[in-house]
Design a protein around this motif. Structure first.
Motif, PDB file in Angstrom:
ATOM      1  N   ALA A  98     -48.537  -1.056 -48.846  1.00  0.00           N
ATOM      2  CA  ALA A  98     -47.431  -0.501 -49.545  1.00  0.00           C
ATOM      3  C   ALA A  98     -47.757   0.330 -50.678  1.00  0.00           C
ATOM      4  O   ALA A  98     -47.465   1.513 -50.960  1.00  0.00           O
ATOM      5  CB  ALA A  98     -46.431  -1.681 -49.930  1.00  0.00           C
ATOM      6  N   ARG A  99     -48.902  -0.283 -51.287  1.00  0.00           N
ATOM      7  CA  ARG A  99     -49.263   0.699 -52.686  1.00  0.00           C
ATOM      8  C   ARG A  99     -49.964   1.930 -52.159  1.00  0.00           C
ATOM      9  O   ARG A  99     -49.930   2.977 -52.681  1.00  0.00           O
ATOM     10  CB  ARG A  99     -50.369  -0.186 -53.299  1.00  0.00           C
ATOM     11  N   ASP A 100     -50.685   1.898 -51.018  1.00  0.00           N
ATOM     12  CA  ASP A 100     -51.161   3.332 -50.516  1.00  0.00           C
ATOM     13  C   ASP A 100     -50.236   4.273 -50.039  1.00  0.00           C
ATOM     14  O   ASP A 100     -50.199   5.275 -50.154  1.00  0.00           O
ATOM     15  CB  ASP A 100     -52.186   3.067 -49.268  1.00  0.00           C
ATOM     16  N   ALA A 101     -49.029   3.665 -49.509  1.00  0.00           N
ATOM     17  CA  ALA A 101     -48.301   4.597 -48.955  1.00  0.00           C
ATOM     18  C   ALA A 101     -47.426   5.212 -50.176  1.00  0.00           C
ATOM     19  O   ALA A 101     -47.098   6.509 -50.297  1.00  0.00           O
ATOM     20  CB  ALA A 101     -46.954   3.797 -48.316  1.00  0.00           C
ATOM     21  N   GLY A 114     -51.733  -6.627 -54.754  1.00  0.00           N
ATOM     22  CA  GLY A 114     -50.627  -7.388 -54.500  1.00  0.00           C
ATOM     23  C   GLY A 114     -49.371  -6.724 -54.820  1.00  0.00           C
ATOM     24  O   GLY A 114     -49.206  -5.695 -55.009  1.00  0.00           O
ATOM     25  N   GLU A 115     -48.428  -7.882 -55.038  1.00  0.00           N
ATOM     26  CA  GLU A 115     -46.819  -7.461 -55.415  1.00  0.00           C
ATOM     27  C   GLU A 115     -46.857  -6.516 -56.492  1.00  0.00           C
ATOM     28  O   GLU A 115     -47.321  -6.885 -57.521  1.00  0.00           O
ATOM     29  CB  GLU A 115     -46.057  -8.743 -55.331  1.00  0.00           C
ATOM     30  N   ILE A 116     -46.051  -5.672 -56.203  1.00  0.00           N
ATOM     31  CA  ILE A 116     -45.877  -4.568 -57.370  1.00  0.00           C
ATOM     32  C   ILE A 116     -44.780  -5.307 -58.185  1.00  0.00           C
ATOM     33  O   ILE A 116     -43.503  -5.211 -57.684  1.00  0.00           O
ATOM     34  CB  ILE A 116     -45.689  -3.099 -56.879  1.00  0.00           C
ATOM     35  N   LEU A 117     -44.864  -5.672 -59.639  1.00  0.00           N
ATOM     36  CA  LEU A 117     -43.953  -5.969 -60.511  1.00  0.00           C
ATOM     37  C   LEU A 117     -43.901  -5.233 -61.633  1.00  0.00           C
ATOM     38  O   LEU A 117     -44.517  -5.398 -62.579  1.00  0.00           O
ATOM     39  CB  LEU A 117     -44.140  -7.805 -60.754  1.00  0.00           C
ATOM     40  N   ALA A 118     -43.234  -4.117 -61.651  1.00  0.00           N
ATOM     41  CA  ALA A 118     -43.290  -2.926 -62.794  1.00  0.00           C
ATOM     42  C   ALA A 118     -41.706  -2.715 -63.065  1.00  0.00           C
ATOM     43  O   ALA A 118     -40.740  -3.378 -62.630  1.00  0.00           O
ATOM     44  CB  ALA A 118     -43.941  -1.839 -62.384  1.00  0.00           C
ATOM     45  N   ASP A 119     -41.511  -1.846 -64.022  1.00  0.00           N
ATOM     46  CA  ASP A 119     -40.279  -1.527 -64.462  1.00  0.00           C
ATOM     47  C   ASP A 119     -39.904   0.188 -64.361  1.00  0.00           C
ATOM     48  O   ASP A 119     -40.498   0.861 -64.792  1.00  0.00           O
ATOM     49  CB  ASP A 119     -39.937  -1.953 -65.985  1.00  0.00           C
TER      50      ASP A 119
END
Length: 285
Positions: A98-101, A114-119
């Motif tokens: 997912a991050r690479d995409a 890992g999991e993306i937790l941003a704003d």
């Protein structure tokens, strides 16, 4: 299969596509791609096969074909193959892909694994039942619901949903336009039930204070008077909304909080101005 057979298969695939028969389109393209995975035009076939599986909600297949489509797309050029792969990889919780995409699409992400937790800011989301709620985006395709959905919907404040990347309507608030994105799947449920209480509030500020009290505890309170019912056609168009719509008087308020805390919070609110504020309430929904 002969070249004539390939042409017939391709025709079948795109006739099915035009008819929104995604199962036949996906199956036909898959057969064709097993024979011709690397022809000059195969990049479009991989992409369309992945998209058909996305429409079907077959996320493992959307991921499988999406990987191949993205491998044939230009990085950093906002190619939609990367976006659709990002959605499928997120749903399957393959965070590295997912991050690479997202980066392949051309987006900047916070450092980490890992999991993306941003704003990524606020956005309206159309839930699967058609209700539009406000949410805060945690990544390019996930958002946490900030409103208290209607009791009838069975949905909850604090849910995390995966949403599509194609806008389907707009909400205009204080001159700023926000695209509305459709929910694809419920990613993470919320453990906060909705309780409907009846309140009497002497002023709009009293209602605002109630919302701020619950918000300060990480919960939510939302007057039923703030819910606006519009037709599906209008919902998918441009809708103007007030930033702060509060109405005084007697009304229902939906609150999202642990049941054991609802009464104490409501009592604290009413005790601050007992001459103007009162409440009664049933058991949580």
């Amino acid at each position: 299969m002969t070249a004539a057979g390939d042409r017939e298969l391709l025709k079948t695939a795109y006739e099915a596509w035009e008819a929104s028969d995604w199962a036949v389109a996906a199956q036909s393209l898959e057969v064709l791609l097993r024979r011709h995975p690397d022809r000059p035009e195969s990049g479009a076939w991989w992409y369309d096969a992945a998209l058909a599986h996305k429409f079907l909600g077959n996320w493992s297949k959307a991921y499988e074909f999406g990987v191949q489509a993205a491998a044939r797309a230009e990085r950093g050029a906002e190619e939609p193959a990367f976006w659709n792969l990002g959605i499928a990889a997120t749903i399957l919780e393959d965070w590295a892909v997912a991050r690479d995409a997202w980066q392949g699409y051309g987006l900047s992400l916070p450092d980490g694994e890992g999991e993306i937790l941003a704003d990524f800011g606020p956005t309206p989301i159309r839930l699967s039942n058609g209700e539009v709620v406000w949410a805060r985006r945690l990544c390019p395709t996930r958002a946490r619901v900030l409103n208290v959905p209607t009791v009838e919907s069975g949905r909850r404040f604090g849910e995390v949903v995966v949403h599509d990347g194609a806008p389907n309507g707009e909400r205009v608030v204080a001159g700023r336009t926000f695209p509305v994105f459709d929910e694809l799947v419920l990613f993470r449920a919320s453990d906060l039930p909705t309780t409907t209480v009846q309140v009497v509030a002497g002023t709009p500020e009293d209602v605002r204070a109630l919302a701020e009290l619950f918000d300060g505890h990480g919960y939510a309170a939302e007057p039923a008077s703030g819910t606006r019912v519009i037709c599906a056609c209008c919902s998918e168009g441009g809708v103007h909304q007030d930033r702060d719509h509060q109405v005084s008087g007697g009304q229902a308020v939906h609150v999202a909080a642990p049941p054991a805390e609802v009464a104490s919070l409501m009592d604290a609110w009413s005790a601050e101005a007992p001459q103007r504020r009162s409440w009664t309430g049933p058991a949580p929904a």
